[in-house]
Design a protein around this motif. Sequence first.
Motif, mmCIF file in Angstrom:
data_model
loop_
_atom_site.group_PDB
_atom_site.id
_atom_site.type_symbol
_atom_site.label_atom_id
_atom_site.label_comp_id
_atom_site.label_asym_id
_atom_site.label_seq_id
_atom_site.Cartn_x
_atom_site.Cartn_y
_atom_site.Cartn_z
ATOM 1 N N LYS A 153 -24.228 0.298 -4.449
ATOM 2 C CA LYS A 153 -23.335 -0.625 -5.146
ATOM 3 C C LYS A 153 -23.513 -2.031 -4.612
ATOM 4 O O LYS A 153 -23.379 -2.277 -3.419
ATOM 5 N N GLN A 173 -21.821 -5.294 -4.310
ATOM 6 C CA GLN A 173 -20.437 -5.736 -4.426
ATOM 7 C C GLN A 173 -20.237 -7.185 -4.022
ATOM 8 O O GLN A 173 -19.137 -7.702 -4.123
ATOM 9 N N ARG A 176 -22.236 -7.865 -9.904
ATOM 10 C CA ARG A 176 -21.892 -6.599 -9.251
ATOM 11 C C ARG A 176 -22.361 -5.451 -10.128
ATOM 12 O O ARG A 176 -22.198 -5.491 -11.342
ATOM 13 N N SER A 221 -23.733 -0.954 -9.997
ATOM 14 C CA SER A 221 -24.040 0.296 -9.317
ATOM 15 C C SER A 221 -25.450 0.690 -9.733
ATOM 16 O O SER A 221 -25.696 0.969 -10.911
#
Length: 178
Positions: free
Chosen positions: A126, A128, A133, A135
């Motif tokens: 991920k 972040q 952002r 995954s």
Amino acid sequence: AAVDAVIAGGEDRFHAWLLHGITGSGKTEVYLRLVERTLARGQRALVLVPEIGLTPQLVSRFASRFAGTPLALLHSGLTDVQRLGAWREVLSGAARLVLGTRSAVFAPIPALGLIVIDEEHDASFKQQDGAFRYSARDLAVYRGRLDGAKVLLGSATPSLESWHHSRPAAAADPGGRY
């Protein structure tokens, strides 16, 4: 049996599997055999690992198993020149096997037939920080769907999302599973 199940899922269509096995159970061997079959069909494979620290050990296993097969590495430890060279090899199709960390999911791989996400539960997949952002695990599944590639998520401790999607009830709905 795991290799046969993935192969039986159809030659040129998306399907995703969760390979749940304890450390030392043979998950890497399954990855290697699936890559071997993918390359034999003239397609390319992408193997994602959660962190750079795992890359040298995995590279040595893949490089020894697929000696002579052009391989590209993509991770943040590369210089700009190395990264550009790897991306050019990938884009041109010269690299038939791509190993990398989360950003490798964006690599322009032609004729992609297999995506493996090793340790799919790892939080390192991920991104972040910053404005963008994502995954990498979820993008890999989505990319597999777009490219018609097989996707294999491997873990000794699967994420709850992957565990849920792999359940038989979820599998009954082809649009809602991976």
